[in-house]
Design a protein around this motif. Structure first.
Motif, PDB file in Angstrom:
ATOM      1  N   GLY A   1      22.020  -3.363  14.145  1.00  0.00           N
ATOM      2  CA  GLY A   1      22.451  -2.869  12.472  1.00  0.00           C
ATOM      3  C   GLY A   1      23.744  -1.775  12.406  1.00  0.00           C
ATOM      4  O   GLY A   1      23.946  -1.796  10.792  1.00  0.00           O
ATOM      5  N   GLY A   2      23.911  -1.684  13.573  1.00  0.00           N
ATOM      6  CA  GLY A   2      24.874  -0.181  12.906  1.00  0.00           C
ATOM      7  C   GLY A   2      26.132  -0.994  13.413  1.00  0.00           C
ATOM      8  O   GLY A   2      26.406  -2.233  14.350  1.00  0.00           O
ATOM      9  N   ARG A   3      27.484  -0.279  13.320  1.00  0.00           N
ATOM     10  CA  ARG A   3      28.341  -0.596  14.089  1.00  0.00           C
ATOM     11  C   ARG A   3      28.534  -0.112  16.072  1.00  0.00           C
ATOM     12  O   ARG A   3      27.735   1.265  15.900  1.00  0.00           O
ATOM     13  N   ALA A   4      29.273  -0.321  16.279  1.00  0.00           N
ATOM     14  CA  ALA A   4      29.206   0.490  17.781  1.00  0.00           C
ATOM     15  C   ALA A   4      31.169   1.455  17.512  1.00  0.00           C
ATOM     16  O   ALA A   4      31.615   1.383  16.885  1.00  0.00           O
ATOM     17  N   VAL A   5      30.340   1.778  19.141  1.00  0.00           N
ATOM     18  CA  VAL A   5      30.892   3.451  18.923  1.00  0.00           C
ATOM     19  C   VAL A   5      31.061   2.647  20.137  1.00  0.00           C
ATOM     20  O   VAL A   5      30.957   2.734  21.191  1.00  0.00           O
ATOM     21  N   SER A   6      32.715   3.164  20.381  1.00  0.00           N
ATOM     22  CA  SER A   6      33.030   2.609  21.865  1.00  0.00           C
ATOM     23  C   SER A   6      34.223   3.759  22.293  1.00  0.00           C
ATOM     24  O   SER A   6      35.139   4.623  21.399  1.00  0.00           O
ATOM     25  N   ASP A   7      34.534   4.412  23.639  1.00  0.00           N
ATOM     26  CA  ASP A   7      35.376   5.136  24.080  1.00  0.00           C
ATOM     27  C   ASP A   7      36.218   4.137  25.432  1.00  0.00           C
ATOM     28  O   ASP A   7      35.887   4.077  26.565  1.00  0.00           O
ATOM     29  N   LYS A   8      36.899   4.137  25.251  1.00  0.00           N
ATOM     30  CA  LYS A   8      38.147   2.720  25.994  1.00  0.00           C
ATOM     31  C   LYS A   8      39.480   3.377  26.088  1.00  0.00           C
ATOM     32  O   LYS A   8      40.798   4.468  25.493  1.00  0.00           O
ATOM     33  N   GLY A   9      40.030   3.810  27.206  1.00  0.00           N
ATOM     34  CA  GLY A   9      41.560   4.469  28.082  1.00  0.00           C
ATOM     35  C   GLY A   9      41.585   4.863  30.095  1.00  0.00           C
ATOM     36  O   GLY A   9      40.808   3.961  30.290  1.00  0.00           O
ATOM     37  N   LYS A  10      42.731   5.204  30.055  1.00  0.00           N
ATOM     38  CA  LYS A  10      42.578   5.598  31.589  1.00  0.00           C
ATOM     39  C   LYS A  10      42.218   6.788  31.717  1.00  0.00           C
ATOM     40  O   LYS A  10      42.698   7.971  30.888  1.00  0.00           O
ATOM     41  N   TYR A  11      41.597   6.467  32.673  1.00  0.00           N
ATOM     42  CA  TYR A  11      40.588   7.606  33.303  1.00  0.00           C
ATOM     43  C   TYR A  11      40.598   8.134  34.478  1.00  0.00           C
ATOM     44  O   TYR A  11      40.321   6.429  35.453  1.00  0.00           O
ATOM     45  N   THR A  12      39.805   9.136  35.028  1.00  0.00           N
ATOM     46  CA  THR A  12      39.689   9.668  36.489  1.00  0.00           C
ATOM     47  C   THR A  12      38.339   9.377  37.115  1.00  0.00           C
ATOM     48  O   THR A  12      37.950   9.048  38.130  1.00  0.00           O
ATOM     49  N   LYS A  13      37.393   9.692  36.282  1.00  0.00           N
ATOM     50  CA  LYS A  13      36.068   9.989  36.392  1.00  0.00           C
ATOM     51  C   LYS A  13      34.932   9.294  35.861  1.00  0.00           C
ATOM     52  O   LYS A  13      34.378   8.662  35.999  1.00  0.00           O
ATOM     53  N   MET A  14      35.409   9.168  34.358  1.00  0.00           N
ATOM     54  CA  MET A  14      34.047   8.797  33.102  1.00  0.00           C
ATOM     55  C   MET A  14      34.419   8.622  31.985  1.00  0.00           C
ATOM     56  O   MET A  14      35.569   8.842  31.496  1.00  0.00           O
ATOM     57  N   ALA A  15      34.242   7.356  31.036  1.00  0.00           N
ATOM     58  CA  ALA A  15      35.180   7.253  30.041  1.00  0.00           C
ATOM     59  C   ALA A  15      33.276   7.614  29.192  1.00  0.00           C
ATOM     60  O   ALA A  15      32.040   7.780  29.474  1.00  0.00           O
ATOM     61  N   GLY A  16      33.640   8.162  28.203  1.00  0.00           N
ATOM     62  CA  GLY A  16      32.589   8.545  26.782  1.00  0.00           C
ATOM     63  C   GLY A  16      32.584  10.230  26.778  1.00  0.00           C
ATOM     64  O   GLY A  16      33.058  11.026  27.569  1.00  0.00           O
ATOM     65  N   PRO A  17      31.158  10.460  26.293  1.00  0.00           N
ATOM     66  CA  PRO A  17      30.136   9.971  26.070  1.00  0.00           C
ATOM     67  C   PRO A  17      31.009   9.584  24.186  1.00  0.00           C
ATOM     68  O   PRO A  17      31.142  10.068  23.651  1.00  0.00           O
ATOM     69  N   VAL A  18      29.453   8.463  23.769  1.00  0.00           N
ATOM     70  CA  VAL A  18      29.265   7.982  23.003  1.00  0.00           C
ATOM     71  C   VAL A  18      28.262   8.110  22.160  1.00  0.00           C
ATOM     72  O   VAL A  18      27.689   8.249  23.239  1.00  0.00           O
ATOM     73  N   THR A  19      27.943   8.692  21.035  1.00  0.00           N
ATOM     74  CA  THR A  19      26.170   8.885  20.701  1.00  0.00           C
ATOM     75  C   THR A  19      26.090   8.133  19.313  1.00  0.00           C
ATOM     76  O   THR A  19      27.523   7.533  18.917  1.00  0.00           O
ATOM     77  N   VAL A  20      25.314   7.450  19.203  1.00  0.00           N
ATOM     78  CA  VAL A  20      24.890   6.511  18.013  1.00  0.00           C
ATOM     79  C   VAL A  20      23.311   7.247  17.704  1.00  0.00           C
ATOM     80  O   VAL A  20      22.771   7.672  18.363  1.00  0.00           O
ATOM     81  N   ASP A  21      23.328   7.190  16.068  1.00  0.00           N
ATOM     82  CA  ASP A  21      21.785   7.444  15.318  1.00  0.00           C
ATOM     83  C   ASP A  21      20.737   6.524  15.807  1.00  0.00           C
ATOM     84  O   ASP A  21      21.215   5.435  16.142  1.00  0.00           O
TER      85      ASP A  21
END
Length: 152
Positions: free
Chosen positions: A108-128
């Protein structure tokens, strides 16, 4: 003969004064202050020891691990606290900069994302996500993983 006042020439008269004279002081005394100091020092060491069931700082998310989905180039990790859900995508072999992404959506909510060129990890992303299902997707390069609807 015992003195009738709070203190007399022979020493303390009441139980509070006797305890104070014996070195067991109440509020404001040194032994109590020393105990409080030791308590605060020990409380400061607890986060360094790493309490079980709590995510480590390296993940970037707080809460307990709820789901981990592995794939050939890494893994998608989902963490749950009381009212929030957090997700990260972690590379299996960190080092080389490459495209990584993580997406998290509460029902029921919008998607939250993190996208890019990383070496170790993408994120963190948090939602209620209090009393709501969530789904997460993580990708490294062309490989990806998804959880489907979880925590329902």
């Amino acid at each position: 003969m015992r003195p009738t006042g709070p203190t007399g020439p022979t020493g303390p008269a009441g139980p509070a004064e006797a305890a104070e004279a014996a070195g067991r002081t109440r509020l404001g005394g040194r032994p109590l202050l020393a105990r409080l100091l030791v308590l605060f020092l020990l409380a400061g060491l607890v986060p360094l020891l790493g309490a079980p069931g709590v995510a480590r700082a390296a993940s970037g998310c707080s809460g307990r691990p709820a789901k981990t989905v592995g794939f050939s180039t890494g893994e998608l990790r989902v963490y749950k606290s009381r009212a929030h859900v957090c997700a990260v995508t972690v590379a299996k072999k960190p080092g080389k900069r490459r495209t990584m992404s993580v997406t998290l959506q509460a029902r029921g909510g919008r998607a939250v994302s993190d996208k890019g060129k990383y070496t170790k990890m993408a994120g963190p992303v948090t939602v209620d996500a209090l009393n709501r299902c969530v789904r997460a997707t993580g990708a490294i390069g062309k490989k990806s993983a998804s959880t489907g609807w979880i925590l329902c």
